[in-house]
Motif scaffolding. Sequence first.
Motif, mmCIF file in Angstrom:
data_model
loop_
_atom_site.group_PDB
_atom_site.id
_atom_site.type_symbol
_atom_site.label_atom_id
_atom_site.label_comp_id
_atom_site.label_asym_id
_atom_site.label_seq_id
_atom_site.Cartn_x
_atom_site.Cartn_y
_atom_site.Cartn_z
ATOM 1 N N ASP A 89 1.032 -1.380 0.047
ATOM 2 C CA ASP A 89 -0.113 -0.265 -0.029
ATOM 3 C C ASP A 89 0.996 1.137 0.249
ATOM 4 N N LEU A 90 0.474 2.718 0.465
ATOM 5 C CA LEU A 90 0.856 4.032 -0.104
ATOM 6 C C LEU A 90 1.046 4.313 1.297
ATOM 7 N N ALA A 110 8.861 3.816 -2.950
ATOM 8 C CA ALA A 110 7.424 3.293 -4.303
ATOM 9 C C ALA A 110 6.351 2.992 -3.684
ATOM 10 N N GLY A 111 5.379 2.900 -4.237
ATOM 11 C CA GLY A 111 4.595 2.158 -3.573
ATOM 12 C C GLY A 111 4.216 0.821 -3.748
ATOM 13 N N VAL A 112 3.092 0.635 -4.400
ATOM 14 C CA VAL A 112 2.935 -0.595 -4.488
ATOM 15 C C VAL A 112 3.392 -1.355 -5.434
ATOM 16 N N ASN A 135 1.459 0.331 -19.166
ATOM 17 C CA ASN A 135 0.535 1.685 -17.713
ATOM 18 C C ASN A 135 0.552 1.489 -16.418
ATOM 19 N N ALA A 136 0.540 -0.034 -15.882
ATOM 20 C CA ALA A 136 1.425 -0.476 -14.339
ATOM 21 C C ALA A 136 2.172 0.220 -14.139
ATOM 22 N N ALA A 137 3.477 0.831 -14.867
ATOM 23 C CA ALA A 137 4.572 1.439 -14.169
ATOM 24 C C ALA A 137 4.488 2.833 -13.901
ATOM 25 N N ALA A 138 3.530 3.080 -15.523
ATOM 26 C CA ALA A 138 2.630 4.879 -15.146
ATOM 27 C C ALA A 138 1.840 5.511 -13.824
ATOM 28 N N VAL A 139 1.175 4.215 -13.561
ATOM 29 C CA VAL A 139 -0.391 4.186 -11.880
ATOM 30 C C VAL A 139 1.052 4.764 -10.892
ATOM 31 N N ALA A 140 2.083 2.963 -11.094
ATOM 32 C CA ALA A 140 2.809 3.034 -9.705
ATOM 33 C C ALA A 140 3.598 4.166 -9.376
ATOM 34 N N ALA A 141 4.639 5.440 -10.790
ATOM 35 C CA ALA A 141 4.729 6.212 -10.651
ATOM 36 C C ALA A 141 4.132 7.238 -9.884
ATOM 37 N N ALA A 142 3.403 7.576 -10.924
ATOM 38 C CA ALA A 142 2.230 8.817 -10.048
ATOM 39 C C ALA A 142 2.175 8.350 -8.659
ATOM 40 N N GLU A 143 1.635 7.229 -8.485
ATOM 41 C CA GLU A 143 1.417 6.998 -6.504
ATOM 42 C C GLU A 143 2.835 6.922 -6.288
ATOM 43 N N GLY A 144 4.070 6.597 -5.733
ATOM 44 C CA GLY A 144 4.879 6.575 -5.210
ATOM 45 C C GLY A 144 5.417 8.321 -5.307
ATOM 46 N N ALA A 176 8.365 4.661 -18.767
ATOM 47 C CA ALA A 176 7.291 4.686 -18.158
ATOM 48 C C ALA A 176 7.606 6.065 -16.398
ATOM 49 N N ALA A 177 8.438 4.871 -15.728
ATOM 50 C CA ALA A 177 8.725 5.901 -14.807
ATOM 51 C C ALA A 177 9.445 6.846 -15.178
ATOM 52 N N ARG A 178 10.297 6.786 -16.293
ATOM 53 C CA ARG A 178 11.218 8.580 -16.243
ATOM 54 C C ARG A 178 9.979 8.783 -16.864
ATOM 55 N N ALA A 179 9.052 9.212 -17.550
ATOM 56 C CA ALA A 179 8.361 10.004 -18.336
ATOM 57 C C ALA A 179 7.722 10.829 -16.983
ATOM 58 N N HIS A 180 8.070 9.668 -15.621
ATOM 59 C CA HIS A 180 7.109 10.736 -14.380
ATOM 60 C C HIS A 180 7.736 11.194 -13.180
ATOM 61 N N GLY A 181 9.377 11.380 -14.293
ATOM 62 C CA GLY A 181 10.508 12.062 -13.196
ATOM 63 C C GLY A 181 10.686 10.832 -12.252
ATOM 64 N N SER A 182 10.520 9.224 -12.212
ATOM 65 C CA SER A 182 10.548 8.551 -10.920
ATOM 66 C C SER A 182 11.598 7.757 -11.598
ATOM 67 N N ARG A 183 12.895 6.238 -10.196
ATOM 68 C CA ARG A 183 13.421 6.012 -10.746
ATOM 69 C C ARG A 183 13.246 4.106 -11.071
ATOM 70 N N VAL A 184 13.405 3.620 -10.848
ATOM 71 C CA VAL A 184 13.220 2.401 -10.817
ATOM 72 C C VAL A 184 14.553 1.025 -10.371
ATOM 73 N N ALA A 185 13.370 0.663 -9.623
ATOM 74 C CA ALA A 185 15.199 -0.535 -8.162
ATOM 75 C C ALA A 185 14.372 -1.605 -9.118
ATOM 76 N N VAL A 186 14.658 -2.799 -9.003
ATOM 77 C CA VAL A 186 14.496 -4.526 -9.300
ATOM 78 C C VAL A 186 14.730 -5.342 -8.093
ATOM 79 N N HIS A 187 14.058 -6.239 -7.850
ATOM 80 C CA HIS A 187 14.458 -7.391 -6.528
ATOM 81 C C HIS A 187 14.620 -8.260 -7.717
#
Length: 355
Positions: A89-90, A110-112, A135-144, A176-187
């Motif tokens: 969750d957030l 990060a959010g969810v 699309n999922a990454a764009a939503v996650a970036a906007a929420e996070g 998608a993350a970059r377009a929202h100014g976010s970074r990406v972490a990968v487990h």
Amino acid sequence: MHLRVALRVPGGDSVTLDTQDERWVQPWGEPDEVISGDLWALPGLVDGHAHLAQDTMNFRPGDLEGAERRTAKALRAGVGLILDKGWRDLTVVHLIDKIPASQRPEIEAAGVVLAVDGGFWEGFARNVPPGSVGNAAAVAAAEGAGWVKVIGDWPRKGIGPVANFDEDELEKVVSAARAHGSRVAVHTMAREVPSMAVRAGVDSIEHGLFLSDDDLVLHGALGGSWVPTVVQMEATITQLGERSSGGRLLLEGLDNVRARLGTAVEAGVHVLTGTDLAIGTHQVAKEAIRLWELGMAAEQVIESVSRSGFRATARPADFEVGDPANAVLFSEDPVSNPRVLADPSLVVRMGRIVS
């Protein structure tokens, strides 16, 4: 409060600075308090893989009040930056909004977390349907709050860790993350996924047990981070048993981590300390000490637990006039004795002494 702080920087010079409007300035006037003595300073400790929403991996919804307590405890321990790598969750995003910046460490979150059906703990992550990862990454970036967290692989019974996303899908997440100014972490704990993630341009590799020299060279050239979470990996091995298939895989992976820590730093990778719920964020010094015990040079360890995290997130990492007045002070040079990281003498956050 107007403070005057005399400090020594590991690997640098001694400097005396005053505080004004929450920033470092040249000494001026008569201070309200003088902090002097033979104290060594870092801009703050860094937890590069935190989960503030709960204090254990219990899979429950986040606990906002508990997160506030954990954040306050981390600040008192000298933690100046927390990179929270997501929850179900957030909670941590709400935490950032609730607590004034002067009363907590810097936090990015990060959010969810994102996975696929069967690709993480059931009911915890947001499962991405085929063909919709962008699309999922764009939503996650906007929420996070600055990050998107992706579960790159996960063990399947009788098979071991299996990739959840292919390289093209990881590239779509990054875009998608970059377009929202976010970074990406990968487990990732699988053999092939770290290379895919690095080539896709992800910002931070979490665990990354099987990163290769070539991966690290490319990741360093891209300014990437690596959070090996050694204490958590060792705890997981104990939980699984060294003779289990999973335990054997993680032991092999830790051997690879040990062999490549120095290579990663030399390649320009931001190797960061991370707790990942094996220990509390306030105990991140234990991860730094463990890296040192594994053979990482003391100078590199101090960078990993402090300045490297600030630089990786484009924050001031030195004590310059005009920078935020943040510091964690130690009675010994942590380069000479990294164990002192667990016992700070004083913490200053935005110009005030943290009690």
